[in-house]
Design a protein around this motif. Sequence first.
Motif, PDB file in Angstrom:
ATOM      1  N   ASP A 235      15.177  -6.781  -5.305  1.00 44.87           N
ATOM      2  CA  ASP A 235      15.686  -6.489  -6.647  1.00 44.87           C
ATOM      3  C   ASP A 235      15.690  -4.987  -6.927  1.00 44.87           C
ATOM      4  O   ASP A 235      16.518  -4.495  -7.703  1.00 44.87           O
ATOM      5  N   SER A 236      14.763  -4.264  -6.287  1.00 49.76           N
ATOM      6  CA  SER A 236      14.678  -2.814  -6.501  1.00 49.76           C
ATOM      7  C   SER A 236      15.596  -2.034  -5.575  1.00 49.76           C
ATOM      8  O   SER A 236      15.746  -0.819  -5.728  1.00 49.76           O
ATOM      9  N   GLY A 237      16.184  -2.722  -4.600  1.00 45.22           N
ATOM     10  CA  GLY A 237      17.013  -2.032  -3.620  1.00 45.22           C
ATOM     11  C   GLY A 237      16.207  -1.150  -2.696  1.00 45.22           C
ATOM     12  O   GLY A 237      16.703  -0.150  -2.186  1.00 45.22           O
ATOM     13  N   SER A 238      14.943  -1.526  -2.473  1.00 44.53           N
ATOM     14  CA  SER A 238      14.038  -0.713  -1.660  1.00 44.53           C
ATOM     15  C   SER A 238      13.559  -1.491  -0.449  1.00 44.53           C
ATOM     16  O   SER A 238      13.712  -2.717  -0.348  1.00 44.53           O
ATOM     17  N   ASP A 239      12.936  -0.765   0.450  1.00 48.91           N
ATOM     18  CA  ASP A 239      12.273  -1.346   1.607  1.00 48.91           C
ATOM     19  C   ASP A 239      10.820  -0.901   1.568  1.00 48.91           C
ATOM     20  O   ASP A 239      10.517   0.196   1.084  1.00 48.91           O
ATOM     21  N   ILE A 240       9.930  -1.721   2.083  1.00 46.01           N
ATOM     22  CA  ILE A 240       8.514  -1.385   1.997  1.00 46.01           C
ATOM     23  C   ILE A 240       8.186  -0.100   2.746  1.00 46.01           C
ATOM     24  O   ILE A 240       7.249   0.625   2.387  1.00 46.01           O
ATOM     25  N   THR A 241       8.978   0.225   3.762  1.00 43.06           N
ATOM     26  CA  THR A 241       8.739   1.466   4.509  1.00 43.06           C
ATOM     27  C   THR A 241       9.065   2.696   3.676  1.00 43.06           C
ATOM     28  O   THR A 241       8.639   3.809   4.011  1.00 43.06           O
ATOM     29  N   GLY A 242       9.812   2.497   2.590  1.00 40.65           N
ATOM     30  CA  GLY A 242      10.155   3.623   1.726  1.00 40.65           C
ATOM     31  C   GLY A 242       9.166   3.836   0.592  1.00 40.65           C
ATOM     32  O   GLY A 242       9.351   4.744  -0.223  1.00 40.65           O
ATOM     33  N   MET A 243       8.104   3.022   0.534  1.00 41.13           N
ATOM     34  CA  MET A 243       7.116   3.156  -0.521  1.00 41.13           C
ATOM     35  C   MET A 243       6.147   4.300  -0.215  1.00 41.13           C
ATOM     36  O   MET A 243       5.602   4.387   0.893  1.00 41.13           O
ATOM     37  N   ALA A 244       5.927   5.161  -1.181  1.00 42.19           N
ATOM     38  CA  ALA A 244       4.954   6.243  -1.010  1.00 42.19           C
ATOM     39  C   ALA A 244       3.539   5.693  -0.976  1.00 42.19           C
ATOM     40  O   ALA A 244       2.638   6.292  -0.379  1.00 42.19           O
ATOM     41  N   VAL A 306       6.321   3.255  -5.752  1.00 40.75           N
ATOM     42  CA  VAL A 306       5.051   2.600  -5.444  1.00 40.75           C
ATOM     43  C   VAL A 306       5.216   1.101  -5.627  1.00 40.75           C
ATOM     44  O   VAL A 306       5.799   0.646  -6.624  1.00 40.75           O
ATOM     45  N   LEU A 307       4.701   0.330  -4.675  1.00 41.16           N
ATOM     46  CA  LEU A 307       4.713  -1.124  -4.776  1.00 41.16           C
ATOM     47  C   LEU A 307       3.329  -1.590  -5.214  1.00 41.16           C
ATOM     48  O   LEU A 307       2.323  -1.259  -4.584  1.00 41.16           O
ATOM     49  N   LEU A 308       3.284  -2.342  -6.301  1.00 42.77           N
ATOM     50  CA  LEU A 308       2.045  -2.931  -6.796  1.00 42.77           C
ATOM     51  C   LEU A 308       2.043  -4.407  -6.441  1.00 42.77           C
ATOM     52  O   LEU A 308       3.009  -5.121  -6.749  1.00 42.77           O
ATOM     53  N   TRP A 317       1.230 -14.662  -7.425  1.00 42.23           N
ATOM     54  CA  TRP A 317       1.466 -13.298  -6.962  1.00 42.23           C
ATOM     55  C   TRP A 317       2.548 -12.669  -7.838  1.00 42.23           C
ATOM     56  O   TRP A 317       3.640 -13.197  -7.975  1.00 42.23           O
ATOM     57  N   THR A 318       2.244 -11.539  -8.454  1.00 43.13           N
ATOM     58  CA  THR A 318       3.250 -10.771  -9.182  1.00 43.13           C
ATOM     59  C   THR A 318       3.299  -9.375  -8.592  1.00 43.13           C
ATOM     60  O   THR A 318       2.259  -8.728  -8.431  1.00 43.13           O
ATOM     61  N   CYS A 319       4.483  -8.927  -8.261  1.00 41.11           N
ATOM     62  CA  CYS A 319       4.676  -7.605  -7.660  1.00 41.11           C
ATOM     63  C   CYS A 319       5.581  -6.769  -8.552  1.00 41.11           C
ATOM     64  O   CYS A 319       6.384  -7.302  -9.321  1.00 41.11           O
ATOM     65  N   ALA A 320       5.447  -5.472  -8.437  1.00 40.69           N
ATOM     66  CA  ALA A 320       6.294  -4.552  -9.195  1.00 40.69           C
ATOM     67  C   ALA A 320       6.550  -3.299  -8.373  1.00 40.69           C
ATOM     68  O   ALA A 320       5.677  -2.840  -7.626  1.00 40.69           O
ATOM     69  N   VAL A 321       7.737  -2.743  -8.527  1.00 39.28           N
ATOM     70  CA  VAL A 321       8.071  -1.439  -7.965  1.00 39.28           C
ATOM     71  C   VAL A 321       8.209  -0.471  -9.136  1.00 39.28           C
ATOM     72  O   VAL A 321       8.937  -0.747 -10.096  1.00 39.28           O
TER      73      VAL A 321
END
Length: 327
Positions: A235-244, A306-308, A317-321
């Motif tokens: 949904d964020s258009g991101s990949d986990i490898t791109g998380m700081a 940042v991925l929470l 499980w609830t996650c947020a970018v």
Amino acid sequence: MSAKLGEPVDTGTAIAEGRYSTEEAARARQRAARVSDRPAPDLAADAGRLALSRAGRDPGEIGLLVHAGCFHQGVSFWNTASYVQRKVLGHGEVMAFELRQMSNGGMAALELAAIHLSAVPTVPAALLTTADRFAEPRFPRWSADRGLVFGDGGTAMVLSRDPGRLRLVSTATYSEPSLEGLHRGDDLHEPPADPGAPLDLRARKQVFLKDLPVTETIARNEAGMLTAVKRCLEDSGSDITGMAAVVVPFFGADLAHKQCIDPLGIPEEVTLLDYGLGIGHLGPGDQFAGLDHLIETGRVRAGDRVLLVGVGAGFVWTCAVVEVTHD
């Protein structure tokens, strides 16, 4: 964003007093746990006032207050959120309620508040608070569960539609109710058969695991977390490898690797594992405290994401970018 934590108690002290085993300490690598003698609701109120100050928000602008906790908040048959409302906001133009979703409570509050602000244009901003005090002897913080130690603290976050230093990009939630018995055992007495007995979460899990093998429990736990993470990232258009940074619950090292770090396929260094090993598991407050630590230490800068990752008994499980908009 803010966190008000208890004072550190060294692991060596707990071992010397017979409250923590050397074997558990070796697996968890826990250095210390934060311990407070203040009531949990007061820790939440302290964090709430600081969060409002940092956000430059007047209490009158808050139209929604959500408070989350895992353990007893000090008084039975009472609305803790109204106490935080009185201490921090002091006005009645606000919907204040408690959210009970165990260690996923802070993250669930974030998602629900975002939905509320999107649906009710007359509410300018929301205040989210978490707090727990895992007071011994009722809650033996060092030995109640395997793989983690519990820490005391309050956290808070202000959420609004106005641009700020952080932007909520996406959220996602997934649940697996077949695992709810993992923290229940087989006792549904109310009041409990022995209300003064120390909590023993290990014993409850042993009861549950008689009916569902450990391997299947682990598989369902892993699948649930990965489902929420995948949906949130997509949904964020991101990949986990791109998380700081990736903020996972403040478990001990072995449990954090098995339940979060290894299934996610990320290096330990991208998480706040080392920070959490000096604090302990704050119940629903790990993600807010972790994000506060990232901002206050300058570990994340403008443009970073940042991925929470929230994990709560139930299981949910609830996650947020979130994205840092400026330094």
